[in-house]
Design a protein around this motif. Sequence first.
Motif, PDB file in Angstrom:
ATOM      1  N   LEU A   1       1.473   5.419   8.381  1.00 55.40           N
ATOM      2  CA  LEU A   1       0.881   4.108   8.117  1.00 55.40           C
ATOM      3  C   LEU A   1       0.484   3.490   9.459  1.00 55.40           C
ATOM      4  N   PRO A   2      -0.708   3.792   9.962  1.00 55.34           N
ATOM      5  CA  PRO A   2      -1.086   3.359  11.310  1.00 55.34           C
ATOM      6  C   PRO A   2      -1.247   1.851  11.466  1.00 55.34           C
ATOM      7  N   TRP A   3      -1.393   1.118  10.372  1.00 58.45           N
ATOM      8  CA  TRP A   3      -1.599  -0.338  10.476  1.00 58.45           C
ATOM      9  C   TRP A   3      -0.420  -1.129   9.978  1.00 58.45           C
ATOM     10  N   GLY A   4       0.685  -0.487   9.719  1.00 55.41           N
ATOM     11  CA  GLY A   4       1.870  -1.203   9.243  1.00 55.41           C
ATOM     12  C   GLY A   4       2.003  -1.137   7.729  1.00 55.41           C
ATOM     13  N   TRP A   5       3.020  -1.792   7.235  1.00 46.04           N
ATOM     14  CA  TRP A   5       3.369  -1.722   5.823  1.00 46.04           C
ATOM     15  C   TRP A   5       2.546  -2.670   4.961  1.00 46.04           C
ATOM     16  N   CYS A   6       2.611  -3.957   5.222  1.00 50.94           N
ATOM     17  CA  CYS A   6       1.893  -4.952   4.422  1.00 50.94           C
ATOM     18  C   CYS A   6       0.707  -5.470   5.214  1.00 50.94           C
ATOM     19  N   ARG A   7      -0.435  -5.387   4.643  1.00 47.89           N
ATOM     20  CA  ARG A   7      -1.610  -5.996   5.277  1.00 47.89           C
ATOM     21  C   ARG A   7      -1.774  -7.375   4.677  1.00 47.89           C
ATOM     22  N   LEU A   8      -1.522  -8.394   5.495  1.00 47.36           N
ATOM     23  CA  LEU A   8      -1.605  -9.778   4.990  1.00 47.36           C
ATOM     24  C   LEU A   8      -2.897 -10.416   5.423  1.00 47.36           C
TER      25      LEU A   8
ATOM     26  N   TYR B   1       5.961   5.473   8.307  1.00 50.76           N
ATOM     27  CA  TYR B   1       5.551   6.419   7.280  1.00 50.76           C
ATOM     28  C   TYR B   1       5.801   5.832   5.893  1.00 50.76           C
ATOM     29  N   ASP B   2       4.994   6.256   4.932  1.00 51.64           N
ATOM     30  CA  ASP B   2       5.158   5.843   3.545  1.00 51.64           C
ATOM     31  C   ASP B   2       6.104   6.830   2.865  1.00 51.64           C
ATOM     32  N   THR B   3       7.267   6.343   2.444  1.00 48.12           N
ATOM     33  CA  THR B   3       8.250   7.215   1.796  1.00 48.12           C
ATOM     34  C   THR B   3       7.826   7.603   0.381  1.00 48.12           C
ATOM     35  N   GLY B   4       6.871   6.857  -0.189  1.00 46.39           N
ATOM     36  CA  GLY B   4       6.484   7.075  -1.579  1.00 46.39           C
ATOM     37  C   GLY B   4       7.442   6.440  -2.560  1.00 46.39           C
ATOM     38  N   ARG B   5       8.384   5.665  -2.059  1.00 45.88           N
ATOM     39  CA  ARG B   5       9.411   5.020  -2.889  1.00 45.88           C
ATOM     40  C   ARG B   5       9.309   3.499  -2.873  1.00 45.88           C
ATOM     41  N   GLY B   6       8.207   2.981  -2.330  1.00 44.87           N
ATOM     42  CA  GLY B   6       8.022   1.525  -2.298  1.00 44.87           C
ATOM     43  C   GLY B   6       8.523   0.866  -1.031  1.00 44.87           C
TER      44      GLY B   6
ATOM     45  N   VAL C   1      17.047  -3.194  14.674  1.00 47.84           N
ATOM     46  CA  VAL C   1      15.950  -2.565  13.945  1.00 47.84           C
ATOM     47  C   VAL C   1      16.562  -1.462  13.090  1.00 47.84           C
ATOM     48  N   TYR C   2      16.079  -1.352  11.853  1.00 48.31           N
ATOM     49  CA  TYR C   2      16.560  -0.297  10.963  1.00 48.31           C
ATOM     50  C   TYR C   2      15.666   0.930  11.112  1.00 48.31           C
ATOM     51  N   VAL C   3      16.291   2.055  11.460  1.00 46.99           N
ATOM     52  CA  VAL C   3      15.603   3.304  11.771  1.00 46.99           C
ATOM     53  C   VAL C   3      15.868   4.314  10.647  1.00 46.99           C
ATOM     54  N   TRP C   4      14.814   4.968  10.199  1.00 44.92           N
ATOM     55  CA  TRP C   4      14.906   6.004   9.164  1.00 44.92           C
ATOM     56  C   TRP C   4      15.698   7.195   9.700  1.00 44.92           C
ATOM     57  N   THR C   5      16.605   7.743   8.902  1.00 45.50           N
ATOM     58  CA  THR C   5      17.472   8.830   9.358  1.00 45.50           C
ATOM     59  C   THR C   5      17.162  10.175   8.711  1.00 45.50           C
ATOM     60  N   ARG C   6      16.161  10.231   7.860  1.00 44.97           N
ATOM     61  CA  ARG C   6      15.833  11.466   7.149  1.00 44.97           C
ATOM     62  C   ARG C   6      14.513  12.044   7.663  1.00 44.97           C
ATOM     63  N   PRO C   7      14.183  13.252   7.281  1.00 43.79           N
ATOM     64  CA  PRO C   7      12.898  13.833   7.687  1.00 43.79           C
ATOM     65  C   PRO C   7      11.723  13.067   7.075  1.00 43.79           C
ATOM     66  N   VAL C   8      10.600  13.115   7.757  1.00 44.17           N
ATOM     67  CA  VAL C   8       9.377  12.468   7.252  1.00 44.17           C
ATOM     68  C   VAL C   8       8.330  13.510   6.852  1.00 44.17           C
TER      69      VAL C   8
ATOM     70  N   ALA D   1      -2.451   2.681  22.624  1.00 47.07           N
ATOM     71  CA  ALA D   1      -1.640   3.345  21.612  1.00 47.07           C
ATOM     72  C   ALA D   1      -1.258   2.387  20.490  1.00 47.07           C
ATOM     73  N   ARG D   2      -1.008   2.974  19.352  1.00 49.34           N
ATOM     74  CA  ARG D   2      -0.549   2.186  18.208  1.00 49.34           C
ATOM     75  C   ARG D   2       0.952   1.973  18.307  1.00 49.34           C
ATOM     76  N   GLY D   3       1.405   1.057  17.532  1.00 53.05           N
ATOM     77  CA  GLY D   3       2.825   0.812  17.372  1.00 53.05           C
ATOM     78  C   GLY D   3       3.014   0.278  15.971  1.00 53.05           C
ATOM     79  N   VAL D   4       4.194  -0.197  15.677  1.00 55.75           N
ATOM     80  CA  VAL D   4       4.510  -0.694  14.343  1.00 55.75           C
ATOM     81  C   VAL D   4       4.648  -2.206  14.396  1.00 55.75           C
TER      82      VAL D   4
END
Length: 128
Positions: free
Chosen positions: A121-128, A46-51, A108-115, A65-68
């Motif tokens: 972000l179905p295709w990942g964070w950075c599209r290279l 997910y996009d946190t909106g914080r970069g 792996v670092y896992v987000w601990t807050r609500p989303v 199925a998708r994955g990250v």
Amino acid sequence: MLGHDEERPWRVAVYGTLRSGCSAGELMAPLVTVREDDTVLAGRLYDTGRGYPAFLPGEPPDDGARGVPAEVYVLRQPERALPVLDRYEGPDYARRVFTLRDGRRCWVYVWTRPVTGMAELPWGWCRL
């Protein structure tokens, strides 16, 4: 005595800003020895909106199925590298051990807050 992979992995899988070519990718260089084959983590991003993104683990993706997408690195000295990564990730993430589909174990670092309200972000964070 258990080896590192059973007890404390020597690998880390990164899916966001720490990926090569992303905003903090250069932080990885002194901490790792080699980049292994990339992987797809079971879960959603997910996009946190914080970069930076938020990863929530989920069911392993099947063929359709998708994955990250994530890069897998071998840590040079885990006992020194992990505190650096912990500080970088901050209090909104928890470091967890994951077993990848090919049997490799890594941190792996896992987000601990609500989303709630975050865009997936179905295709990942950075599209290279």
